[in-house]
Design an enzyme around this catalytic site. Structure first.
Site, mmCIF file in Angstrom:
data_model
loop_
_atom_site.group_PDB
_atom_site.id
_atom_site.type_symbol
_atom_site.label_atom_id
_atom_site.label_comp_id
_atom_site.label_asym_id
_atom_site.label_seq_id
_atom_site.Cartn_x
_atom_site.Cartn_y
_atom_site.Cartn_z
ATOM 1 N N TYR A 153 0.938 -1.354 -0.105
ATOM 2 C CA TYR A 153 0.191 -0.137 0.072
ATOM 3 C C TYR A 153 0.819 1.331 -0.020
ATOM 4 O O TYR A 153 0.589 2.240 -0.732
ATOM 5 C CB TYR A 153 -0.955 0.108 1.060
ATOM 6 C CG TYR A 153 -2.081 1.122 1.329
ATOM 7 C CD1 TYR A 153 -2.937 1.263 0.373
ATOM 8 C CD2 TYR A 153 -1.644 2.183 2.273
ATOM 9 C CE1 TYR A 153 -3.814 2.511 0.513
ATOM 10 C CE2 TYR A 153 -2.619 3.207 2.539
ATOM 11 C CZ TYR A 153 -3.513 3.214 1.813
ATOM 12 O OH TYR A 153 -4.378 4.540 1.856
ATOM 13 N N ARG A 226 -0.921 6.349 17.609
ATOM 14 C CA ARG A 226 -1.214 6.957 16.401
ATOM 15 C C ARG A 226 -2.200 8.148 16.550
ATOM 16 O O ARG A 226 -2.220 8.694 17.805
ATOM 17 C CB ARG A 226 -2.278 6.253 15.799
ATOM 18 C CG ARG A 226 -1.841 4.703 15.361
ATOM 19 C CD ARG A 226 -0.962 4.774 14.156
ATOM 20 N NE ARG A 226 -0.698 3.419 13.617
ATOM 21 C CZ ARG A 226 0.243 2.578 14.114
ATOM 22 N NH1 ARG A 226 1.017 2.961 15.007
ATOM 23 N NH2 ARG A 226 0.630 1.371 13.708
#
Length: 339
Positions: A153, A226
């Site tokens: 990706y 994150r």
């Protein structure tokens, strides 16, 4: 350009999460000609605006890209075969095939005389060796090189960034690129394997609450970090980048860093429950830490997120709760929608 309300704006990946929100936002602003394109059947689109010119097209095909771009002044390319970490780690080949979408759309945009082209890239382009510590230094745009992106990706996104650059340099097509950092909110995937952490955790907490099991499985140790950007902030930043004079890729994300355990704490608090945690150390977890350095976009465009993680997660939780209690499956079909 986009300021002309009569120009045709094409949103590719419009049946997906970000694309569906973008189509609605453009129409609310008064744009009279919006074409919405996605590979999924219409009943699989997360949102559909009847005022738009809605088309089901597989944009891996050059002919379909030419049809989508016909008459367009502006194209937003949000189309990609993607999902959360579990999906992209298990489907590297499918993720790489999204290069066909961007390549054929760029060719079609060039040939159709499109004025501006936006490409949605990803924080997965950043070098892995800069994301080994949970206490990660926020990633600035230059950290993408020397290249060591997420396999599959991330490589496709980085290659497609270069493709956009060279179409600008060689053919004069005005291209703009944003590197999205974990966009979340209502009207997206929340089950089925393509969902990202905020939606997955909401679903798991709601399921534990409704079933009475009072237990949750967390991928990894839960200490990976994150940042998460709410969809409204994403829409604003995306359009600011598209209409700017900034040619290089820009980070578009929140700098509010949290661990996955802290994200679970937050959702438990919203739900009013406390759950026993089971950690699956063999599950996909991605890099140990990732955060967005927003210095460049703040200095150049004055953009920064306005929606706190708490506020955004409350809205996301409520929407997923309503979906689950209404018996909606929430399973996404194979999708070329939303980077």
């Amino acid at each position: 350009m986009q300021s002309n309300r009569d120009n045709l704006i094409v949103v590719c990946g419009a049946g997906g999460f970000i694309g569906g929100h973008l189509v609605g936002d453009l129409l609310r602003q008064g744009h009279r000609r919006v074409r919405a394109v996605d590979i999924k059947p219409f009943d699989g689109w997360y949102q559909m605006s009847p005022e738009a010119d809605n088309r089901q097209l597989d944009l891996q095909s050059k002919d379909n890209c030419e049809s989508a771009a016909d008459g367009a002044a502006v194209i937003y390319n949000l189309a990609a075969d993607m999902g959360g970490m579990g999906f992209i780690e298990a489907n590297k080949g499918l993720c790489m095939l999204s290069v066909l979408i961007n390549t054929h759309l760029l060719m079609a945009a060039r040939d159709a005389g499109v004025q501006r082209f936006f490409f949605s890239s990803s924080a997965c382009v950043y070098a892995a060796d800069k994301q080994t510590d949970a206490n990660v230094v926020p990633l600035k745009e230059s950290d993408a090189y020397p290249a060591q992106p997420e396999d599959g990706y991330g490589w496709e996104k980085l290659f497609s960034e270069r493709m956009n650059r060279h179409f600008r340099e060689d053919f004069g097509l005005v291209t703009r690129v944003a590197r999205y950092h974990n966009v979340y909110g209502p009207h997206g995937t929340w089950t089925g394997g393509r969902e990202k952490a905020p939606a997955a955790i909401c679903r798991k907490v709601i399921d534990a609450k409704l079933s009475g099991r009072r237990e949750i499985e967390i991928w990894g140790t839960g200490e990976q970090t994150r940042s998460f950007m709410y969809i409204d902030d994403c829409l604003k930043g995306t359009q600011m980048i598209m209409n700017s004079d900034i040619e290089e890729p820009l980070n578009l994300g929140s700098s509010e860093l949290v661990t996955i355990n802290q994200l679970v704490d937050l959702v438990e608090d919203i739900a009013g429950v406390q759950l026993k945690r089971r950690y699956d150390l063999g599950a996909p977890k991605g890099v140990n830490g990732r955060n967005s350095d927003n210095t460049l976009i703040l200095n150049r465009l004055g953009w920064e997120p306005r929606i706190s993680l708490r506020e955004g997660m409350e809205q996301t939780y409520r929407w997923i709760y309503d979906q689950m209690t209404a018996g909606v499956t929430g399973v996404a079909a194979p999708s070329h929608a939303d980077a």
